[in-house]
Design an enzyme around this catalytic site. Structure first.
Site, PDB file in Angstrom:
ATOM      1  N   ASP A  31       0.844  -1.053   0.071  1.00  0.00           N
ATOM      2  CA  ASP A  31       0.107   0.062  -0.024  1.00  0.00           C
ATOM      3  C   ASP A  31       0.916   1.173  -0.072  1.00  0.00           C
ATOM      4  O   ASP A  31       1.945   1.232   0.594  1.00  0.00           O
ATOM      5  CB  ASP A  31      -0.865   0.132   1.230  1.00  0.00           C
ATOM      6  CG  ASP A  31      -1.931   1.034   0.878  1.00  0.00           C
ATOM      7  OD1 ASP A  31      -2.244   1.525  -0.157  1.00  0.00           O
ATOM      8  OD2 ASP A  31      -2.613   1.193   2.266  1.00  0.00           O
ATOM      9  N   HIS A  48       3.040   3.540  -9.129  1.00  0.00           N
ATOM     10  CA  HIS A  48       2.857   2.181  -9.307  1.00  0.00           C
ATOM     11  C   HIS A  48       4.072   1.237  -9.855  1.00  0.00           C
ATOM     12  O   HIS A  48       4.422   0.253  -9.551  1.00  0.00           O
ATOM     13  CB  HIS A  48       1.853   1.845  -9.940  1.00  0.00           C
ATOM     14  CG  HIS A  48       0.333   2.313  -9.431  1.00  0.00           C
ATOM     15  ND1 HIS A  48       0.002   1.952  -8.210  1.00  0.00           N
ATOM     16  CD2 HIS A  48      -0.693   2.884  -9.859  1.00  0.00           C
ATOM     17  CE1 HIS A  48      -1.258   2.463  -7.850  1.00  0.00           C
ATOM     18  NE2 HIS A  48      -1.504   3.050  -8.772  1.00  0.00           N
ATOM     19  N   LEU A 142      10.938 -20.404  -4.204  1.00  0.00           N
ATOM     20  CA  LEU A 142       9.995 -19.981  -3.725  1.00  0.00           C
ATOM     21  C   LEU A 142       8.582 -20.010  -4.145  1.00  0.00           C
ATOM     22  O   LEU A 142       8.608 -19.728  -5.327  1.00  0.00           O
ATOM     23  CB  LEU A 142      10.475 -18.379  -3.439  1.00  0.00           C
ATOM     24  CG  LEU A 142       9.423 -17.159  -3.203  1.00  0.00           C
ATOM     25  CD1 LEU A 142       9.251 -17.079  -1.778  1.00  0.00           C
ATOM     26  CD2 LEU A 142       9.664 -15.695  -3.761  1.00  0.00           C
TER      27      LEU A 142
HETATM   28  C1  FPP Z   1      -1.546   0.324  -3.531  1.00  0.00           C
HETATM   29  O1  FPP Z   1      -1.224   1.713  -3.807  1.00  0.00           O
HETATM   30  C2  FPP Z   1      -1.252  -0.622  -4.247  1.00  0.00           C
HETATM   31  C3  FPP Z   1      -1.961  -1.213  -5.380  1.00  0.00           C
HETATM   32  C4  FPP Z   1      -3.184  -0.644  -5.876  1.00  0.00           C
HETATM   33  C5  FPP Z   1      -1.569  -2.673  -5.732  1.00  0.00           C
HETATM   34  C6  FPP Z   1      -0.261  -2.938  -6.062  1.00  0.00           C
HETATM   35  C7  FPP Z   1       0.430  -2.430  -7.124  1.00  0.00           C
HETATM   36  C8  FPP Z   1       1.575  -2.510  -7.467  1.00  0.00           C
HETATM   37  C9  FPP Z   1       2.845  -2.764  -6.560  1.00  0.00           C
HETATM   38  C10 FPP Z   1       1.893  -1.976  -8.784  1.00  0.00           C
HETATM   39  C11 FPP Z   1       1.399  -3.148  -9.850  1.00  0.00           C
HETATM   40  C12 FPP Z   1       2.034  -4.395  -9.814  1.00  0.00           C
HETATM   41  C13 FPP Z   1       1.418  -5.395 -10.438  1.00  0.00           C
HETATM   42  C14 FPP Z   1       2.356  -6.557 -10.875  1.00  0.00           C
HETATM   43  C15 FPP Z   1      -0.087  -5.171 -10.927  1.00  0.00           C
HETATM   44  P1  FPP Z   1      -2.153   2.844  -3.514  1.00  0.00           P
HETATM   45  O2  FPP Z   1      -2.569   3.213  -5.044  1.00  0.00           O
HETATM   46  O3  FPP Z   1      -3.474   2.343  -2.952  1.00  0.00           O
HETATM   47  O4  FPP Z   1      -1.668   3.768  -2.702  1.00  0.00           O
HETATM   48  P2  FPP Z   1      -2.520   5.174  -1.921  1.00  0.00           P
HETATM   49  O5  FPP Z   1      -3.194   4.405  -0.848  1.00  0.00           O
HETATM   50  O6  FPP Z   1      -1.300   5.877  -1.399  1.00  0.00           O
HETATM   51  O7  FPP Z   1      -3.241   5.820  -2.940  1.00  0.00           O
END
Ligand code: FPP
Length: 257
Positions: A31, A48, A142
């Site tokens: 997150d 991202h 893994l």
């Molecule tokens: C949270 O950040 C993360 C996600 C929505 C998903 C995790 C995604 C990645 C690590 C990148 C994509 C990778 C793949 C392989 C699909 P957020 O956008 O919720 O952060 P915020 O809460 O600060 O807005």
């Protein structure tokens, strides 16, 4: 607790893991990509992108730290409600990751498993996920569990539906339904429950992640945003985990002493 009670307590009642044990399965809620980008005046997609780099570091660190199963919450069933451009950016990052990284994961003996609802996914994404699973199936390193279009409640609902169908078809008696039967109908059948769930960004929520499986998991909430996650952060979480005494609702030798 009286010493008499304590004496009645047998070795088999003690927690299977004492403090100091390493987690076999670590699950991560990645997150904070958006906040990481906003803090730097960058578009969310940059957060991202850096998130994918952190994901690579996490896989490498898990391997180096002796973790056997690593589950990453990559796209939740609720993430579809984000603006269409952001959903599209996340899909594109998954495409890129699978195309660019699969060969290296395979070389490193990583075994990929995807959990989550597959119906309704873009067909090329589905193809990439299935290819990753098929190509790495025989690997012995893994296990990387990619939670994609995943929601814990949705997973439990599908399991209940399939169990109900088995009962309807006379293949399963209602009395035979127990914890093991339910677990075997989840996407995570044959994967041990997570010992440790890590969430970055400082939020203290489970967000529909591994609801059933994390019943006895330990939780570590790290104050950094996901793009800043590295091996040192992983080690910090493992150190916090290993200092804990897991009791699974029972008692430990020290309890009440
Ligand atoms: C949270 O950040 C993360 C996600 C929505 C998903 C995790 C995604 C990645 C690590 C990148 C994509 C990778 C793949 C392989 C699909 P957020 O956008 O919720 O952060 P915020 O809460 O600060 O807005």
């Amino acid at each position: 607790m009286s010493s008499t009670n304590l004496q009645k307590w047998t070795a088999s009642d003690l927690a299977p893991d004492g403090a100091g044990a390493a987690p076999r399965h670590v699950a991560i809620i990645m997150d904070g990509n958006g906040r990481w980008a906003a803090a730097r005046g960058l578009p969310r997609v940059e957060g991202h992108r850096r998130g994918v780099e952190a994901l690579r570091r996490a896989v490498r660190a898990a391997h180096e730290l002796g973790v056997r199963h690593l589950t990453l919450y990559s796209f939740s069933a609720e993430n579809w409600s984000r603006p269409v451009e952001e959903v599209s950016d996340l899909m594109n990052l998954l495409r890129l990751f699978m195309r660019r990284d699969l060969a290296e994961l395979h070389k490193g003996e990583v075994r990929v498993k995807v959990i989550g609802e597959r119906a309704g996914l873009p067909s090329d994404i589905l193809g990439l996920l299935e290819e990753a699973e098929a190509r790495t199936r025989g690997n012995s390193g893994l296990q990387l569990v990619v939670a994609f279009n995943y929601g814990g409640r949705q997973e439990i609902v599908s399991a209940v539906r399939r169990i109900a169908e088995a009962v309807r078809d006379g293949k399963l008696a209602p009395e035979a339904i127990d914890v093991g039967v339910v677990a075997d109908h989840l996407d995570t059948a044959n994967i041990p429950d997570p010992d440790l769930v890590i969430r970055t960004s400082g939020e203290l929520r489970i967000s529909n992640f591994l609801l059933w499986q994390s019943a006895y998991a330990e939780f570590v909430f790290l104050p950094l945003h996901w793009p800043d996650f590295d091996k040192a952060a992983f080690e910090e979480a493992l150190a916090s985990f290993s200092a804990r005494q897991r009791r699974y609702g029972g008692r430990t030798a020290r309890a009440g002493a």
